[in-house]
Scaffold this motif. Sequence first.
Motif, mmCIF file in Angstrom:
data_model
loop_
_atom_site.group_PDB
_atom_site.id
_atom_site.type_symbol
_atom_site.label_atom_id
_atom_site.label_comp_id
_atom_site.label_asym_id
_atom_site.label_seq_id
_atom_site.Cartn_x
_atom_site.Cartn_y
_atom_site.Cartn_z
ATOM 1 N N ALA A 1 -25.469 24.687 -13.853
ATOM 2 C CA ALA A 1 -26.146 23.783 -14.629
ATOM 3 C C ALA A 1 -26.805 22.725 -13.806
ATOM 4 C CB ALA A 1 -26.757 23.388 -15.726
ATOM 5 N N ASP A 2 -27.807 22.308 -13.548
ATOM 6 C CA ASP A 2 -28.854 20.837 -13.084
ATOM 7 C C ASP A 2 -29.184 19.792 -14.042
ATOM 8 O OD1 ASP A 2 -29.837 19.217 -11.610
ATOM 9 O OD2 ASP A 2 -31.245 20.023 -10.790
ATOM 10 N N PRO A 3 -27.956 19.506 -13.989
ATOM 11 C CA PRO A 3 -28.084 18.155 -15.561
ATOM 12 C C PRO A 3 -29.258 16.986 -15.451
ATOM 13 C CG PRO A 3 -26.186 16.876 -13.617
ATOM 14 C CD PRO A 3 -27.145 18.836 -13.082
ATOM 15 N N LEU A 4 -29.954 17.389 -14.194
ATOM 16 C CA LEU A 4 -31.561 16.271 -13.821
ATOM 17 C C LEU A 4 -32.253 17.423 -14.251
ATOM 18 C CD1 LEU A 4 -30.633 14.907 -10.767
ATOM 19 C CD2 LEU A 4 -31.444 13.973 -12.515
ATOM 20 N N LYS B 1 -29.641 10.645 -15.419
ATOM 21 C CA LYS B 1 -29.162 9.846 -14.514
ATOM 22 C C LYS B 1 -28.558 9.562 -15.006
ATOM 23 C CE LYS B 1 -33.013 8.492 -12.372
ATOM 24 N NZ LYS B 1 -33.907 7.738 -12.962
ATOM 25 N N GLN B 2 -27.089 9.117 -14.345
ATOM 26 C CA GLN B 2 -25.802 8.681 -14.002
ATOM 27 C C GLN B 2 -25.997 7.194 -13.594
ATOM 28 O OE1 GLN B 2 -23.265 9.253 -15.964
ATOM 29 N NE2 GLN B 2 -24.187 11.283 -15.810
ATOM 30 N N PRO B 3 -25.516 6.257 -14.428
ATOM 31 C CA PRO B 3 -25.509 4.863 -13.829
ATOM 32 C C PRO B 3 -25.860 5.077 -12.145
ATOM 33 C CG PRO B 3 -24.549 4.948 -15.858
ATOM 34 C CD PRO B 3 -24.425 6.844 -15.558
ATOM 35 N N ARG B 4 -25.997 3.954 -11.328
ATOM 36 C CA ARG B 4 -26.353 3.802 -10.098
ATOM 37 C C ARG B 4 -26.528 4.963 -9.204
ATOM 38 N NH1 ARG B 4 -23.957 0.535 -12.451
ATOM 39 N NH2 ARG B 4 -21.483 1.684 -12.461
ATOM 40 N N SER B 5 -27.649 5.898 -9.828
ATOM 41 C CA SER B 5 -27.634 7.012 -9.398
ATOM 42 C C SER B 5 -28.644 7.424 -8.535
ATOM 43 C CB SER B 5 -28.183 8.128 -10.618
ATOM 44 O OG SER B 5 -28.612 9.144 -9.597
ATOM 45 N N GLU C 1 -34.244 -1.065 -12.182
ATOM 46 C CA GLU C 1 -33.140 -0.834 -11.369
ATOM 47 C C GLU C 1 -32.820 0.269 -11.611
ATOM 48 O OE1 GLU C 1 -30.205 -4.269 -10.769
ATOM 49 O OE2 GLU C 1 -32.478 -5.771 -11.065
ATOM 50 N N ASN C 2 -33.074 0.693 -13.227
ATOM 51 C CA ASN C 2 -32.366 2.203 -13.823
ATOM 52 C C ASN C 2 -33.548 3.463 -14.142
ATOM 53 O OD1 ASN C 2 -32.842 1.385 -15.903
ATOM 54 N ND2 ASN C 2 -31.095 1.392 -16.576
ATOM 55 N N GLY C 3 -34.182 2.796 -13.103
ATOM 56 C CA GLY C 3 -35.405 4.270 -13.259
ATOM 57 C C GLY C 3 -36.060 4.139 -14.639
ATOM 58 N N CYS C 4 -36.862 3.132 -15.215
ATOM 59 C CA CYS C 4 -38.365 3.468 -15.709
ATOM 60 C C CYS C 4 -39.480 4.076 -15.168
ATOM 61 C CB CYS C 4 -38.503 2.046 -15.986
ATOM 62 S SG CYS C 4 -39.241 0.546 -14.747
ATOM 63 N N GLY D 1 -47.118 7.715 -22.974
ATOM 64 C CA GLY D 1 -47.764 8.449 -23.156
ATOM 65 C C GLY D 1 -48.337 8.415 -22.727
ATOM 66 N N SER D 2 -49.165 9.894 -22.206
ATOM 67 C CA SER D 2 -49.689 9.453 -20.981
ATOM 68 C C SER D 2 -51.010 11.364 -20.833
ATOM 69 C CB SER D 2 -49.592 9.731 -19.224
ATOM 70 O OG SER D 2 -48.855 10.938 -19.006
ATOM 71 N N GLY D 3 -52.136 10.883 -20.487
ATOM 72 C CA GLY D 3 -52.914 11.846 -20.889
ATOM 73 C C GLY D 3 -52.458 12.397 -19.515
ATOM 74 N N GLY D 4 -53.355 13.874 -18.883
ATOM 75 C CA GLY D 4 -53.748 14.867 -17.781
ATOM 76 C C GLY D 4 -53.494 14.369 -16.243
ATOM 77 N N ARG D 5 -52.622 14.795 -15.773
ATOM 78 C CA ARG D 5 -53.356 13.972 -14.083
ATOM 79 C C ARG D 5 -52.750 12.711 -13.821
ATOM 80 N NH1 ARG D 5 -57.546 17.577 -13.651
ATOM 81 N NH2 ARG D 5 -57.115 19.421 -12.225
ATOM 82 N N ARG D 6 -51.894 12.374 -14.802
ATOM 83 C CA ARG D 6 -51.042 10.542 -14.861
ATOM 84 C C ARG D 6 -50.826 10.785 -12.708
ATOM 85 N NH1 ARG D 6 -46.037 10.027 -18.882
ATOM 86 N NH2 ARG D 6 -45.171 11.894 -17.689
ATOM 87 N N THR D 7 -50.300 10.113 -12.442
ATOM 88 C CA THR D 7 -49.745 9.261 -11.181
ATOM 89 C C THR D 7 -48.725 8.860 -11.943
ATOM 90 O OG1 THR D 7 -51.804 9.403 -10.114
ATOM 91 C CG2 THR D 7 -49.980 8.882 -8.772
ATOM 92 N N LEU D 8 -46.941 8.794 -12.040
ATOM 93 C CA LEU D 8 -45.971 8.994 -11.942
ATOM 94 C C LEU D 8 -44.738 9.067 -11.443
ATOM 95 C CD1 LEU D 8 -44.688 10.605 -13.898
ATOM 96 C CD2 LEU D 8 -46.442 10.015 -15.770
ATOM 97 N N ASP D 9 -43.815 7.461 -10.894
ATOM 98 C CA ASP D 9 -42.253 8.111 -11.162
ATOM 99 C C ASP D 9 -41.963 7.194 -11.903
ATOM 100 O OD1 ASP D 9 -42.219 5.417 -10.049
ATOM 101 O OD2 ASP D 9 -41.548 6.243 -8.474
ATOM 102 N N ALA D 10 -40.360 7.723 -11.870
ATOM 103 C CA ALA D 10 -39.261 7.478 -11.707
ATOM 104 C C ALA D 10 -38.125 6.963 -10.847
ATOM 105 C CB ALA D 10 -38.595 8.250 -13.643
ATOM 106 N N GLY D 11 -38.376 5.937 -10.927
ATOM 107 C CA GLY D 11 -36.716 5.398 -10.066
ATOM 108 C C GLY D 11 -35.572 5.617 -9.787
ATOM 109 N N PRO D 12 -34.544 5.310 -8.642
ATOM 110 C CA PRO D 12 -33.565 5.791 -8.991
ATOM 111 C C PRO D 12 -32.660 4.758 -9.626
ATOM 112 C CG PRO D 12 -33.874 4.438 -6.938
ATOM 113 C CD PRO D 12 -35.097 4.567 -7.312
ATOM 114 N N GLY D 13 -31.287 4.713 -10.214
ATOM 115 C CA GLY D 13 -31.295 4.395 -10.956
ATOM 116 C C GLY D 13 -29.687 4.927 -11.663
#
Length: 189
Positions: free
Chosen positions: A48-51, A95-99, A130-133, A177-189
Amino acid sequence: TLHYTTMDHARFQTQGYHVFQPAFLSPEGLRHAQARVATVYQRLHPKADPLRLYNLHQCGESWVQALAHHPTVTAIVEQHCGPDFYFYLSHVISKQPRSTYAVPWHQDYRTKGGLLHCSIWIALDDVDEENGCVCCVPKGHANGALPTQDEGHIDFTSVLDEKDVVGGGSSGGSSGGSGGRRTLDAGPG
């Protein structure tokens, strides 16, 4: 106690996102969610993919369904979507620390037509840049579906201006919370 006022909703409609203050989960609720997710990961099949753990509420984790149907949560969603809505998806990313893994920039619900959608993101651990917010583009929901380029996944980086991005730290139990078609990411960490 979780509050979502008429002013919060007006800001949500303008900005395309809302950060709940105080924390979305109580300290007890946060501890319970952390313990249940830890148990799921302990029992995870080796392939299984833990992500990408989807729909835990359909796999015996009734607390996810209970949270999604809590009267306060449904009242918030109803303000955005109206009275006729359903719980579509739960998704856990661990995500594990420093992923080096980063959730790429994306827009939720790009192919769902004119339906209204609402996502609620809950941090189970403290997160920061730094850790993926989660980061988002305020008012990005008003731009509709962004043009994409194929980079092995749908990629928006060519149409994003980093100066428009907001993100920041959250304590475990915090939520946005967000509405549809928001543009987002969560960086590495």
